[in-house]
Enzyme design. Structure first.
Site, PDB file in Angstrom:
ATOM      1  N   GLY A  22       5.048  51.320 -10.236  1.00 55.88           N
ATOM      2  CA  GLY A  22       4.728  51.835 -11.507  1.00 55.88           C
ATOM      3  C   GLY A  22       6.209  52.267 -12.381  1.00 55.88           C
ATOM      4  O   GLY A  22       6.813  53.129 -11.726  1.00 55.88           O
ATOM      5  N   HIS A  23       6.542  51.352 -13.163  1.00 58.70           N
ATOM      6  CA  HIS A  23       7.914  51.684 -13.829  1.00 58.70           C
ATOM      7  C   HIS A  23       7.478  52.250 -15.324  1.00 58.70           C
ATOM      8  O   HIS A  23       6.680  51.476 -15.832  1.00 58.70           O
ATOM      9  CB  HIS A  23       8.603  50.417 -14.176  1.00 58.70           C
ATOM     10  CG  HIS A  23       8.915  49.607 -12.926  1.00 58.70           C
ATOM     11  ND1 HIS A  23      10.019  50.002 -12.329  1.00 58.70           N
ATOM     12  CD2 HIS A  23       8.648  48.283 -12.746  1.00 58.70           C
ATOM     13  CE1 HIS A  23      10.180  49.010 -11.290  1.00 58.70           C
ATOM     14  NE2 HIS A  23       9.389  48.089 -11.402  1.00 58.70           N
TER      15      HIS A  23
END
Ligand code: IMP
Length: 434
Positions: free
Chosen positions: A40-41
Site C-alpha cells: 500500500g503506497h
C-alpha cells in the site's frame, strides 16, 4: 545506464512513495518485482491550486503516476486481476494515462481459491496466525514454488487455463472442504473470473525482462521497486512472520529478470521510528502512550487493511542489517517531522538478549524474540521542521539525531522527509548521482 533498486529497510510502510516522487520524472522505467496487492503506497500529489490529492496504490507500481515513466509489473509479482483493473479504472477516472503499463506474462495470478484459503487458514490458526493481509499472496507463491501456479500467459488459452485450474482444484477443494469445512469451488467460477480480463490484459503483456534489458542498453534509468520490506523478506526477515517473496535487493534480479551486474545503487527507505503490521517480534515496540503518540502523529494506519500499525522507536540494529543484506548505498529517512516535540528521542543501538549484548541482528529466531532494546537517549527538538528545505535549517538537535543514526546504519542519509507532501523533503545528496 543504471538499474537502481528501492527497498524498505524495516517492516514496510516506510514511505517509499517519497523516493519515487522525488525521482519521478528522471526515471524511465519503474519495475515492481515482488509481492502483490498486499502493499500500500499512499502518494500525495500537490495540485497547482495548492490542494493535495491522495492516491492509494496497492498493486500498481507508483511510477504509474509519473508522466513519461513506463511502469512494469515484473515476473516476480503475484497479480490479482480484479484489483489490477479496479486500480487502472480508478486512475483513468482521475485523468491519469495508464496506457504505458507493461505486465510480465510470467507473473502469477491470484486465483479466487487462494484468496479464500489465505483468509481461512489465518482464521483457523487463531493466536498462531501470521496476520497476513488476506489477499491470497502466500498461497499463490506456494503454488508457484510447487509448480501448480497459474501465470498471466495461461489466461490467453482457455483450454490450458481450465486444465491448470482443474488440477489445482483437485487438491484445493480437498483442503477447503475436508479440512476447513468451506464450500467447494468450481472450475467454471475460477476460470471465468480470470478469463473476463483476458482481452483488456492482452495489449499490456510483454517480455518485460527483455524490454527492461533493452532499456538499460539504450541508456535509460530503471528503478526496481520492492513491495514490503527487508524484515518481511521470506529469507532474511523475521520468519515465519514475513511475506512470501524476496523483498530485499536480490529479489530485484529474479523478480524483474535483470542481472546483479546492472544494479548500481540501492536506496533504502528508513522511517525515523519503526512500525509493523501483523504479528511477529518487534523489539522497540511501544505499548504505552508513546506508541499511541507515534501512531496518531504519524497517522500509522494500514493503507491496505486499515489496521492500526504497531509503533516503536527507531532501531539502528535493523538499519545496519538492512544495509548489509541489501547493499544500501543511500538511505532516505522518512517522517522525521513526526519526532518534533519530544523531550528525549530514544535510539536503539543494540539488543540485550538474556544478559548478552548484541550489536548485530541475532541470527537465531528465539534470540530475536527475546531481544530487549538498549537505547541511547538523544535530546529532542520542538520546532516544526516541515518548512525546512535545506539540511542547515534543521534544529541542531535534529541534525544530531540524523547524524547519530547515519553513523550507526552504515550508509549516508541522502534524503530526509519532513512532511507528507511531495516537496516536503531535504535533499543532501542527489539519489541519481551515486
Ligand atoms: P501477506 O504478505 O499478506 O502474506 O502478509 C504477511 C505479513 O506481511 C503480514 O504481517 C502483513 O501484515 C505483512 N505485510 C504484507 N504487505 C505489507 C506492506 O506492504 N506493508 C507492511 N506489512 C506488510
Amino acid at each position: 545506464m543504471p538499474a537502481i533498486v528501492l527497498v524498505g529497510a524495516q517492516w514496510g510502510d516506510e514511505g517509499k512513495g517519497k523516493a519515487t516522487d522525488l525521482l519521478g520524472d528522471r526515471i524511465d522505467y519503474v519495475v515492481k518485482f515482488n509481492g502483490g496487492n498486499n502493499a500500500g503506497h499512499t502518494v500525495v500529489i500537490e495540485q497547482p491550486d495548492g490542494s493535495r490529492e491522495k492516491y492509494a496504490l496497492h498493486l500498481l507500481p507508483s511510477g504509474i503516476l509519473s508522466p513519461g515513466v513506463t511502469p512494469v509489473i515484473g515476473n516476480g509479482v503475484v497479480v490479482d486481476l480484479g484489483v489490477l483493473f479496479e486500480e487502472l479504472d480508478g486512475l483513468q477516472a482521475r485523468g491519469i494515462d495508464t496506457s504505458a503499463l507493461r505486465v510480465s506474462g510470467n507473473a502469477h495470478v491470484i486465483p479466487a481459491y487462494n484468496r479464500v484459503l489465505d483468509k481461512t487458514v489465518e482464521r483457523f490458526l487463531g493466536s498462531k496466525k501470521i496476520g497476513t493481509t488476506g489477499r491470497g499472496i502466500g498461497p499463490t507463491y506456494a503454488d508457484k514454488m510447487n509448480r501448480t501456479g497459474i501465470r498471466i500467459q495461461d489466461i490467453f488459452d482457455e483450454s490450458i487455463l481450465r486444465q491448470k485450474v482443474e488440477a489445482a482444484l483437485e487438491v484445493k477443494n480437498q483442503i477447503l472442504v475436508k479440512l476447513y469445512n468451506r464450500r467447494e469451488m468450481s472450475v467454471d467460477e475460477v476460470t471465468s473470473e480470470l478469463l473476463q480480463y483476458a482481452e483488456r490484459l492482452r495489449p499490456m503483456v510483454a517480455d518485460t525482462s527483455l524490454e527492461v534489458s533493452d532499456a538499460l542498453d539504450a541508456g535509460k534509468i530503471v528503478l526496481c521497486e520492492a513491495g514490503q520490506a527487508t524484515l518481511l523478506d521470506v529469507d532474511h526477515g523475521t520468519y515465519p512472520y514475513v511475506t512470501s517473496s524476496n523483498a530485499t535487493a536480490g529479489g530485484a534480479c529474479t523478480g524483474a529478470g535483470i542481472p546483479p551486474t546492472r544494479i548500481t545503487s540501492v536506496i533504502g527507505i528508513f522511517k525515523a521510528y519503526t512500525t509493523r503490521v501483523g504479528e511477529g517480534p518487534f523489539p522497540t515496540e511501544l505499548l504505552d502512550d508513546s506508541g499511541e503518540y507515534l501512531r496518531k502523529t504519524g497517522a500509522e494506519f494500514g493503507v491496505t487493511t486499515g489496521r492500526p500499525r504497531r509503533c516503536g522507536w527507531i532501531d539502528t540494529v535493523i538499519g545496519r542489517y538492512a544495509h548489509r543484506i541489501n547493499g544500501i548505498t543511500d538511505f532516505v529517512l522518512t517522517k522525521l517531522d513526526v519526532l518534533s516535540g519530544l523531550e528525549q528521542v530514544p535510539v536503539c543501538v543494540a539488543y540485550d538478549v538474556d544478559g548478552v549484548r548484541h550489536d548485530e541482528m541475532p541470527a537465531d529466531q528465539s534470540a530475536f524474540h527475546h531481544a530487549t532494546p538498549i537505547y541511547e537517549e538523544l535530546p529532542g527538538w520542538f520546532e516544526d521542521i516541515s518548512a525546512c528545505r535545506r539540511y542547515e535549517e534543521l534544529p541542531e538537535n535534529c541534525r544530531a539525531y540524523v547524524e547519530f543514526v547515519e553513523q550507526r546504519i552504515g550508509a549516508r542519509i541522502s534524503v530526509i522527509g519532513v512532511g507528507p507532501g511531495r516537496s516536503e523533503v531535504i535533499v543532501r545528496h542527489d539519489l541519481l548521482e551515486g
